[in-house]
Write an enzyme that holds these catalytic residues in place. Structure first.
Site, PDB file in Angstrom:
ATOM      1  N   ALA A   1      50.868  37.844  46.588  1.00  0.00           N
ATOM      2  CA  ALA A   1      49.652  37.638  47.538  1.00  0.00           C
ATOM      3  C   ALA A   1      50.530  37.270  48.940  1.00  0.00           C
ATOM      4  CB  ALA A   1      49.136  36.110  47.130  1.00  0.00           C
ATOM      5  N   ASP A   2      49.613  37.608  50.047  1.00  0.00           N
ATOM      6  CA  ASP A   2      50.000  37.400  51.414  1.00  0.00           C
ATOM      7  C   ASP A   2      49.090  36.937  52.121  1.00  0.00           C
ATOM      8  OD1 ASP A   2      52.557  37.824  53.204  1.00  0.00           O
ATOM      9  OD2 ASP A   2      50.805  38.926  54.135  1.00  0.00           O
ATOM     10  N   THR A   3      49.068  36.132  52.892  1.00  0.00           N
ATOM     11  CA  THR A   3      48.138  35.569  53.688  1.00  0.00           C
ATOM     12  C   THR A   3      48.563  35.497  55.314  1.00  0.00           C
ATOM     13  OG1 THR A   3      47.392  34.132  51.976  1.00  0.00           O
ATOM     14  CG2 THR A   3      46.708  33.411  54.382  1.00  0.00           C
TER      15      THR A   3
ATOM     16  N   LYS B   1      55.068  42.949  47.367  1.00  0.00           N
ATOM     17  CA  LYS B   1      55.874  41.906  46.873  1.00  0.00           C
ATOM     18  C   LYS B   1      55.831  41.796  45.323  1.00  0.00           C
ATOM     19  CE  LYS B   1      54.882  38.618  50.827  1.00  0.00           C
ATOM     20  NZ  LYS B   1      53.987  37.386  50.895  1.00  0.00           N
TER      21      LYS B   1
ATOM     22  N   GLY C   1      45.814  38.788  50.902  1.00  0.00           N
ATOM     23  CA  GLY C   1      45.593  39.958  49.841  1.00  0.00           C
ATOM     24  C   GLY C   1      46.353  39.517  48.558  1.00  0.00           C
TER      25      GLY C   1
END
Length: 172
Positions: A52-54, A35, A89
């Site tokens: 960010a990634d969740t 991203k 992340g």
């Protein structure tokens, strides 16, 4: 980021989130980096991009963003009365390099009555959130216990973000 006094602009990435066979921490780091790279390459500006990634994992199953109200209800019923793990992340991309990390937090939900689930889903709040809840809104009442960084559950472990930015001299 506002809490740190940092000016920022939200630019959604166009990356399709695909889960592969890696560990969950590696998955969210990879997606966050994809991203951040995509936005950095598209914007062509001298800036630091943070991606960010969740994901939410319960009993080995990943709960992403629900596709509809029915799935949001199913997710919340699955989480009710159980522990689950939230992985976030974070990736930084700038002209001179890249850096990524992830955090892991365990969350225990109390038993959720059906009418609370119904009201929450009807509010529309869970539709853009991994696991179909936001700990920062009415979803806070679902939580019995948090083990780890609260902000990881919100989707950005701000302490680690600040720490890296401070080390790089980007926050003063």
């Amino acid at each position: 980021m506002r809490r740190l006094g940092i000016e920022f602009e939200v630019i959604p990435s166009r990356v399709k989130e695909i889960l592969e066979g890696e560990e969950w921490g590696e998955t969210v780091e990879r997606l966050a980096l994809q991203k951040a790279r995509e936005v950095f390459e598209r914007t062509f500006e001298e800036r630091v991009v943070i991606g960010a990634d969740t994901i939410v994992v319960v009993n080995g199953r990943v709960l992403g963003k629900p596709r509809d109200f029915q799935q949001a209800k199913e997710f919340l019923k699955m989480l009710s009365g159980r522990e689950h793990t939230v992985y976030t992340g974070v990736a930084f991309v700038w002209n001179e390099g890249e850096h990524s990390f992830h955090e892991k937090t365990i969350v225990k939900f109390r038993d959720l009555p059906d009418d609370l689930i119904e009201k929450y889903v009807e509010s529309g709040s869970p539709m853009d959130k991994a696991g179909a809840y936001g700990i920062q809104d009415l979803g806070a009442v679902f939580v019995e216990r948090v083990e780890g960084d609260f902000y990881t559950v919100m989707g950005l472990p701000i302490g680690r973000v600040w720490e890296f930015m401070y080390e790089k001299g980007w926050w003063r």
